[in-house]
Design a protein around this motif. Structure first.
Motif, mmCIF file in Angstrom:
data_model
loop_
_atom_site.group_PDB
_atom_site.id
_atom_site.type_symbol
_atom_site.label_atom_id
_atom_site.label_comp_id
_atom_site.label_asym_id
_atom_site.label_seq_id
_atom_site.Cartn_x
_atom_site.Cartn_y
_atom_site.Cartn_z
ATOM 1 N N TYR A 1 50.108 23.372 -35.225
ATOM 2 C CA TYR A 1 49.813 23.493 -36.606
ATOM 3 C C TYR A 1 49.377 25.226 -36.963
ATOM 4 O O TYR A 1 48.846 25.729 -36.290
ATOM 5 C CB TYR A 1 48.681 22.616 -37.204
ATOM 6 C CG TYR A 1 49.019 21.100 -37.391
ATOM 7 C CD1 TYR A 1 49.805 20.494 -38.044
ATOM 8 C CD2 TYR A 1 48.857 20.482 -36.053
ATOM 9 C CE1 TYR A 1 50.155 19.173 -37.962
ATOM 10 C CE2 TYR A 1 49.388 19.182 -35.710
ATOM 11 C CZ TYR A 1 49.863 18.497 -36.705
ATOM 12 O OH TYR A 1 50.262 17.382 -36.779
ATOM 13 N N ARG B 1 47.115 25.218 -49.413
ATOM 14 C CA ARG B 1 45.808 25.609 -49.056
ATOM 15 C C ARG B 1 45.432 26.934 -50.267
ATOM 16 O O ARG B 1 46.173 27.166 -51.056
ATOM 17 C CB ARG B 1 46.202 26.555 -47.796
ATOM 18 C CG ARG B 1 47.299 25.904 -46.867
ATOM 19 C CD ARG B 1 46.858 24.685 -46.247
ATOM 20 N NE ARG B 1 45.889 24.542 -45.420
ATOM 21 C CZ ARG B 1 45.243 23.510 -44.955
ATOM 22 N NH1 ARG B 1 45.745 22.463 -45.464
ATOM 23 N NH2 ARG B 1 44.574 23.433 -43.823
ATOM 24 N N PRO C 1 43.816 21.998 -38.381
ATOM 25 C CA PRO C 1 43.437 21.407 -39.676
ATOM 26 C C PRO C 1 42.899 19.831 -39.382
ATOM 27 O O PRO C 1 42.859 19.348 -38.475
ATOM 28 C CB PRO C 1 45.057 21.164 -40.332
ATOM 29 C CG PRO C 1 45.800 21.094 -39.092
ATOM 30 C CD PRO C 1 45.385 22.008 -38.066
ATOM 31 N N ALA D 1 51.331 18.652 -46.792
ATOM 32 C CA ALA D 1 49.794 18.973 -46.772
ATOM 33 C C ALA D 1 49.341 19.219 -48.062
ATOM 34 O O ALA D 1 50.133 19.894 -48.798
ATOM 35 C CB ALA D 1 49.267 19.307 -45.502
ATOM 36 N N PRO D 2 47.898 19.045 -48.400
ATOM 37 C CA PRO D 2 47.705 19.811 -49.589
ATOM 38 C C PRO D 2 47.598 21.210 -49.576
ATOM 39 O O PRO D 2 47.548 21.761 -48.547
ATOM 40 C CB PRO D 2 46.111 19.323 -49.617
ATOM 41 C CG PRO D 2 46.196 17.788 -48.750
ATOM 42 C CD PRO D 2 47.180 18.274 -47.581
ATOM 43 N N HIS E 1 45.425 15.803 -43.147
ATOM 44 C CA HIS E 1 46.582 16.825 -43.322
ATOM 45 C C HIS E 1 47.435 16.867 -42.218
ATOM 46 O O HIS E 1 48.915 16.971 -42.413
ATOM 47 C CB HIS E 1 45.879 18.170 -43.414
ATOM 48 C CG HIS E 1 44.789 18.575 -44.524
ATOM 49 N ND1 HIS E 1 44.261 19.471 -44.931
ATOM 50 C CD2 HIS E 1 44.379 17.746 -45.775
ATOM 51 C CE1 HIS E 1 43.450 19.499 -45.862
ATOM 52 N NE2 HIS E 1 43.706 18.229 -46.250
ATOM 53 N N ARG E 2 47.119 16.648 -41.088
ATOM 54 C CA ARG E 2 48.056 16.164 -39.801
ATOM 55 C C ARG E 2 48.795 15.484 -40.151
ATOM 56 O O ARG E 2 50.027 15.312 -39.941
ATOM 57 C CB ARG E 2 47.437 16.340 -38.549
ATOM 58 C CG ARG E 2 46.502 17.498 -38.250
ATOM 59 C CD ARG E 2 45.732 17.162 -36.697
ATOM 60 N NE ARG E 2 45.123 18.257 -36.163
ATOM 61 C CZ ARG E 2 45.392 18.985 -35.090
ATOM 62 N NH1 ARG E 2 46.211 18.414 -34.289
ATOM 63 N NH2 ARG E 2 44.586 19.850 -34.749
ATOM 64 N N GLU F 1 49.745 13.841 -42.997
ATOM 65 C CA GLU F 1 50.799 14.100 -44.152
ATOM 66 C C GLU F 1 51.972 14.821 -43.291
ATOM 67 O O GLU F 1 53.132 14.377 -43.540
ATOM 68 C CB GLU F 1 50.242 14.917 -45.053
ATOM 69 C CG GLU F 1 49.198 14.094 -45.909
ATOM 70 C CD GLU F 1 49.719 12.884 -46.686
ATOM 71 O OE1 GLU F 1 50.629 13.035 -47.341
ATOM 72 O OE2 GLU F 1 49.032 11.938 -46.601
#
Length: 322
Positions: A87, A157, A140, A154-155, A144-145, A147
């Motif tokens: 990631y 940043r 993360p 992911a949301p 988030h992973r 998603e």
């Protein structure tokens, strides 16, 4: 964390790559186990350049992005050496917009590009072919992973502040990629940056350009008890820190508010962070806790918190010593 050393294939366009096998198999399930084992793979050659995949935690580069022509879905990317999956945060250096990307493939298969992004990742980043970017490996949260594994975004940043963008743009070479911090990482693109691209910054700029300490090495700041020793063991910044604090908010020895950045089981890692932010260290149980302050008012602590989060310390929080 399991790591499987295997043989990987490359993304589309790998006509000159001397390698075998197929790309990482898409995960069947969407739970945490879908990220393991990570695959590193054997060295391979593209256009006469040998690339050696490696599991490095502090990978942080500036370079250029290209569109992955493999038709990959989701917010995913291709990289030549990091484990699969990994990631990374990718920042557009023209806007500061930052997204989280899951690396699933080998690529890009041209030496002047640092990462190949799927169409969905390009769209979320708001960037186009050849966009100047920063790419750094991160750890993360599992939410988030999940998603990204499910093919969703992911949301967002936190946007990178303008001052840091200026520093990063000055580190950007005309072609290829440049490592931030450690010049020994500079040859992954096949083009060694010019000396100016990897020149040492002044202490304050270096603190801005330095990545966060790897998430897996830190304790959660929110879990450190408030009844721990109230005053720093080190009344001044850790020896060897910058001549003036990057935060530039006045501290008060009798203040009741501090900004806490992280807790480390390895004290040397805490000292490294403390030097970067002109902070101090307290001990909680067996953890070394990095703080900045104390500050006379909560307002001053909030100013320091905003500056630190703007420099990339996103887990920083305010604690009251009362």
């Amino acid at each position: 964390m399991g790591v499987a050393v295997g043989v990987l294939g490359l993304g589309s366009g790998a006509t000159t790559a001397q390698t075998r096998g197929a790309a990482a198999t898409p995960p069947i399930e969407n739970g945490p186990a879908a990220d393991y084992p990570m695959v590193i793979g054997d060295p391979y050659v593209v256009d006469g350049i040998t690339y050696t995949p490696v599991d490095t935690l502090n990978y942080d580069h500036v370079g250029y992005a290209t569109l992955d022509e493999s038709g990959a879905s989701g917010v995913t990317g291709a990289h030549r050496i990091l484990p699969l999956p990994s990631y990374v945060e990718v920042t557009a250096l023209d806007t500061g917009r930052t997204i989280l990307v899951r690396l699933e493939r080998r690529g890009p298969m041209r030496g002047d590009r640092l990462i190949a992004l799927s169409g969905a990742a390009m769209a979320q980043l708001g960037a186009g072919e050849g966009a100047a970017i920063r790419m750094r490996r991160v750890n993360p949260p599992e939410a988030h992973r999940a998603e990204l594994r499910a093919g969703r975004e992911a949301p967002p940043r936190m946007d990178t502040p303008g001052g840091l963008l200026e520093v990063l743009r000055r580190r950007l070479p005309e072609q290829g990629a440049a490592a931030l911090g450690d010049p020994r990482q500079a040859t992954i693109s096949g083009t060694v940056p010019t000396p100016d691209a990897i020149a040492t910054l002044d202490p304050n700029e270096q603190a801005a350009a330095s990545p966060e300490m790897e998430d897996t090495e830190k304790g959660d700041p929110a879990t450190i008890a408030k009844d721990e020793p109230a005053r720093p063991e080190l009344t001044m910044a850790v020896e060897g820190g910058p001549a003036r604090a990057p935060v530039m908010v006045p501290i008060s020895p009798d203040g009741n508010y501090v900004v806490q950045l992280g807790a480390f089981s390895v004290r040397a890692n805490a000292e490294k962070m403390a030097r970067q932010v002109q902070g101090s260290i307290v001990t909680s149980d067996r953890l070394a806790v990095v703080r900045v302050g104390p500050f006379a008012s909560r307002g001053q602590a909030e100013q320091a918190l905003a500056k630190l989060r703007g420099r990339g310390y996103k887990e920083a929080l305010i604690l009251s010593l009362e």
